[in-house]
Design a protein around this motif. Structure first.
Motif, PDB file in Angstrom:
ATOM      1  N   UNK A 178      -9.381   1.541  21.914  1.00  0.00           N
ATOM      2  CA  UNK A 178     -10.405   1.084  22.858  1.00  0.00           C
ATOM      3  C   UNK A 178     -11.796   1.026  22.243  1.00  0.00           C
ATOM      4  N   UNK A 179     -12.035   1.764  21.172  1.00  0.00           N
ATOM      5  CA  UNK A 179     -13.362   1.779  20.549  1.00  0.00           C
ATOM      6  C   UNK A 179     -13.507   0.725  19.457  1.00  0.00           C
ATOM      7  N   UNK A 180     -12.464   0.527  18.657  1.00  0.00           N
ATOM      8  CA  UNK A 180     -12.558  -0.308  17.466  1.00  0.00           C
ATOM      9  C   UNK A 180     -11.912  -1.671  17.714  1.00  0.00           C
ATOM     10  N   UNK A 181     -12.210  -2.654  16.863  1.00  0.00           N
ATOM     11  CA  UNK A 181     -11.542  -3.962  16.979  1.00  0.00           C
ATOM     12  C   UNK A 181     -10.031  -3.801  16.863  1.00  0.00           C
ATOM     13  N   UNK A 182      -9.311  -4.263  17.876  1.00  0.00           N
ATOM     14  CA  UNK A 182      -7.868  -4.007  17.933  1.00  0.00           C
ATOM     15  C   UNK A 182      -7.111  -4.704  16.813  1.00  0.00           C
ATOM     16  N   UNK A 183      -7.558  -5.897  16.444  1.00  0.00           N
ATOM     17  CA  UNK A 183      -6.920  -6.583  15.320  1.00  0.00           C
ATOM     18  C   UNK A 183      -7.036  -5.741  14.055  1.00  0.00           C
ATOM     19  N   UNK A 184      -8.194  -5.124  13.833  1.00  0.00           N
ATOM     20  CA  UNK A 184      -8.389  -4.312  12.638  1.00  0.00           C
ATOM     21  C   UNK A 184      -7.535  -3.051  12.681  1.00  0.00           C
ATOM     22  N   UNK A 185      -7.346  -2.481  13.868  1.00  0.00           N
ATOM     23  CA  UNK A 185      -6.463  -1.318  13.991  1.00  0.00           C
ATOM     24  C   UNK A 185      -5.040  -1.689  13.584  1.00  0.00           C
ATOM     25  N   UNK A 186      -4.576  -2.856  14.034  1.00  0.00           N
ATOM     26  CA  UNK A 186      -3.228  -3.306  13.676  1.00  0.00           C
ATOM     27  C   UNK A 186      -3.104  -3.542  12.180  1.00  0.00           C
ATOM     28  N   UNK A 187      -4.110  -4.177  11.580  1.00  0.00           N
ATOM     29  CA  UNK A 187      -4.069  -4.447  10.139  1.00  0.00           C
ATOM     30  C   UNK A 187      -4.030  -3.136   9.354  1.00  0.00           C
ATOM     31  N   UNK A 188      -4.882  -2.192   9.729  1.00  0.00           N
ATOM     32  CA  UNK A 188      -4.926  -0.902   9.033  1.00  0.00           C
ATOM     33  C   UNK A 188      -3.592  -0.178   9.149  1.00  0.00           C
ATOM     34  N   UNK A 189      -3.010  -0.190  10.347  1.00  0.00           N
ATOM     35  CA  UNK A 189      -1.713   0.469  10.535  1.00  0.00           C
ATOM     36  C   UNK A 189      -0.636  -0.175   9.661  1.00  0.00           C
ATOM     37  N   UNK A 190      -0.658  -1.496   9.567  1.00  0.00           N
ATOM     38  CA  UNK A 190       0.318  -2.187   8.725  1.00  0.00           C
ATOM     39  C   UNK A 190       0.124  -1.853   7.251  1.00  0.00           C
ATOM     40  N   UNK A 191      -1.116  -1.836   6.780  1.00  0.00           N
ATOM     41  CA  UNK A 191      -1.375  -1.546   5.368  1.00  0.00           C
ATOM     42  C   UNK A 191      -0.990  -0.103   5.025  1.00  0.00           C
ATOM     43  N   UNK A 192      -1.260   0.820   5.949  1.00  0.00           N
ATOM     44  CA  UNK A 192      -0.859   2.211   5.728  1.00  0.00           C
ATOM     45  C   UNK A 192       0.659   2.311   5.630  1.00  0.00           C
ATOM     46  N   UNK A 193       1.360   1.633   6.545  1.00  0.00           N
ATOM     47  CA  UNK A 193       2.825   1.687   6.511  1.00  0.00           C
ATOM     48  C   UNK A 193       3.395   1.008   5.274  1.00  0.00           C
ATOM     49  N   UNK A 194       2.745  -0.076   4.818  1.00  0.00           N
ATOM     50  CA  UNK A 194       3.195  -0.731   3.593  1.00  0.00           C
ATOM     51  C   UNK A 194       3.091   0.218   2.397  1.00  0.00           C
ATOM     52  N   UNK A 195       1.969   0.929   2.296  1.00  0.00           N
ATOM     53  CA  UNK A 195       1.779   1.874   1.193  1.00  0.00           C
ATOM     54  C   UNK A 195       2.794   3.021   1.265  1.00  0.00           C
ATOM     55  N   UNK A 196       3.030   3.522   2.464  1.00  0.00           N
ATOM     56  CA  UNK A 196       3.977   4.631   2.634  1.00  0.00           C
ATOM     57  C   UNK A 196       5.401   4.209   2.283  1.00  0.00           C
ATOM     58  N   UNK A 197       5.806   3.040   2.754  1.00  0.00           N
ATOM     59  CA  UNK A 197       7.161   2.560   2.456  1.00  0.00           C
ATOM     60  C   UNK A 197       7.332   2.324   0.961  1.00  0.00           C
ATOM     61  N   UNK A 198       6.302   1.784   0.323  1.00  0.00           N
ATOM     62  CA  UNK A 198       6.384   1.546  -1.120  1.00  0.00           C
ATOM     63  C   UNK A 198       6.438   2.848  -1.907  1.00  0.00           C
ATOM     64  N   UNK A 199       5.860   3.913  -1.359  1.00  0.00           N
ATOM     65  CA  UNK A 199       5.846   5.206  -2.050  1.00  0.00           C
ATOM     66  C   UNK A 199       7.158   5.963  -1.913  1.00  0.00           C
ATOM     67  N   UNK A 200       7.948   5.630  -0.918  1.00  0.00           N
ATOM     68  CA  UNK A 200       9.180   6.400  -0.668  1.00  0.00           C
ATOM     69  C   UNK A 200      10.126   6.449  -1.873  1.00  0.00           C
ATOM     70  N   UNK A 201      10.364   5.327  -2.562  1.00  0.00           N
ATOM     71  CA  UNK A 201      11.275   5.414  -3.716  1.00  0.00           C
ATOM     72  C   UNK A 201      10.795   6.363  -4.806  1.00  0.00           C
ATOM     73  N   UNK A 202       9.490   6.679  -4.830  1.00  0.00           N
ATOM     74  CA  UNK A 202       8.951   7.560  -5.859  1.00  0.00           C
ATOM     75  C   UNK A 202       9.207   9.034  -5.548  1.00  0.00           C
ATOM     76  N   UNK A 203       9.496   9.350  -4.284  1.00  0.00           N
ATOM     77  CA  UNK A 203       9.661  10.758  -3.881  1.00  0.00           C
ATOM     78  C   UNK A 203      10.986  10.999  -3.174  1.00  0.00           C
ATOM     79  N   UNK A 204      11.920  10.041  -3.262  1.00  0.00           N
ATOM     80  CA  UNK A 204      13.119  10.129  -2.427  1.00  0.00           C
ATOM     81  C   UNK A 204      14.087  11.225  -2.854  1.00  0.00           C
TER      82      UNK A 204
END
Length: 404
Positions: free
Chosen positions: A76-102
């Motif tokens: 409700x405070x921040x631009x909602x499109x930017x919240x979605x983009x940030x959430x996607x980029x965070x999840x992309x980084x996390x998913x890419x990191x999984x094979x390194x620590x699996x």
């Protein structure tokens, strides 16, 4: 899908670049969630060989509901499109990191928790942003477009995830998952949201979060929807994971027969949105939402009583239709009836209620199945859903007896 004159169709909405980008980003992101969820379960099972270990992934996926109040305030405070983009980029980084620590189970749990936390922010932002891109009477069709595609993706990706892991390994599955989130973020980057945005004045993070929770209690319609939503989540948690037990113990079906029951549910889930858009002129109404709970309650009652597989399959077609139309109309109704400035907190609150109810229902369902039998579980689910339908309708009525 065709419609009578003056009624917006999903096809017509997809012809609009703005909606098409939001739709594609939402669908790809949800597909990433599904692929991630299946691959994580398979990975933990492979590393631990333990059902308890797999249960740990479920817990890690559910615990981020604690962040829902914070997520609502952020949306409700921040631009909602930017919240979605940030959430996607965070999840992309996390998913890419999984094979390194699996090789480290604790790291897998931590990443599963973080992935789910990012989704807690993405979902209310996506639901809150949609009304800025389509008209009020187009919301049901707009939500139907995402729901229908998500069901198709679920049918296709759940078995495909297992095949991918078996053929190419866990790393490939997680890299594809990371790519899906990156594509969603790229699509959202080019999304032009029309119009202005009403942002309420802030009274501090804690008070803003409490304002969202208070709204679910003080607003008559939202209070009714919250009560019904929680009861339905309890029912879904109790019965959803135990359909395989019903198939074996009550219907005498093996794995293939259970697969046919899942297919019947999927058929109903796909047919529901099309029928809703074709037959119901104003679907974003409380009566349609509460009616969908009632339909599912009657189906659970029938499943508790029947021992005939064809009857159960037919009932599950209706259950799938009721679940899909209920989700679409519920989301659309909240979008229509909630003010722009608090919409994120309202959706985050409903998400927290659903996850809490689902977890408690799963525990109660397991206890009832072991103690009193699977039929009792479905009777319990039927009672909860019928209470959601009748109680929700009663709570929503104004003093003069009308639904708002």
């Amino acid at each position: 899908m065709t419609a009578e004159p003056g009624r917006t169709t999903v096809r017509a909405l997809l012809a609009r670049p703005t909606y098409r980008r939001w739709w594609a980003a939402s669908v790809i992101s949800r597909a990433g969630d599904l692929l991630s969820g299946v691959a994580l379960l398979l990975l933990v099972l492979d590393r631990t060989g333990s059902g308890l270990g797999v249960a740990g992934v479920v817990v890690a996926d559910a615990l981020p509901l604690l962040f829902a109040p914070l997520a609502g305030v952020v949306v409700d405070r921040l631009p909602r499109r930017q919240v979605m983009i940030t959430a996607d980029l965070v999840r992309a980084a996390l998913a890419a990191a999984l094979p390194l620590v699996d090789a480290h189970v604790s790291a897998i749990y931590a990443i599963a928790f973080a992935l789910s936390t990012a989704t807690v922010f993405f979902s209310p932002a996506a639901n809150s942003l949609l009304p800025a891109m389509v008209g009020e009477r187009e919301l049901v069709a707009a939500n139907s477009g995402v729901w229908t595609t998500a069901v198709v993706a679920q049918i296709a990706l759940a078995p495909l995830a297992g095949v991918l892991v078996a053929a190419a390994g866990f790393a490939a599955a997680f890299w594809i998952n990371a790519a899906s989130f990156a594509i969603s973020a790229a699509l959202l980057t080019g999304l032009a949201v029309p119009g202005g945005r009403v942002v309420a004045s802030s009274r501090g993070w804690l008070r803003d979060a409490l304002d969202g929770a208070r709204l679910l209690v003080t607003d008559r319609l939202l209070r009714a929807l919250a009560a019904a939503h929680l009861l339905a989540a309890l029912a879904s948690g109790a019965t959803g994971a135990l359909l395989v037990v019903l198939a074996r113990q009550r219907l005498g079906l093996g794995p293939q027969g259970f697969g046919w029951l899942l297919a019947a549910t999927a058929v109903g889930a796909l047919a529901g949105p099309a029928l809703l858009n074709r037959l119901v002129r104003d679907a974003a109404r409380p009566g349609v939402v509460f009616g969908s709970f009632g339909l599912r309650g009657l189906v659970d009652l029938l499943l508790a009583l029947t021992t005939r597989a064809p009857v159960a399959a037919g009932a599950l077609v209706l259950h799938g239709a009721g679940a899909s139309t209920g989700t679409i109309t519920f989301t659309s109704l909240v979008q229509v009836r909630t003010e722009e400035a608090v919409r994120g907190r309202v959706f985050a609150g409903f998400d927290a209620l659903f996850q809490t109810g689902r977890l408690v229902g799963l525990l109660l369902g397991g206890l009832l199945a072991d103690g009193l039998g699977i039929a009792t579980v479905y009777l319990f689910g039927a009672a909860l859903l019928l209470a959601a339908a009748l109680g929700g309708s009663a709570l929503a009525r104004t003093p003069d007896g009308r639904c708002p």
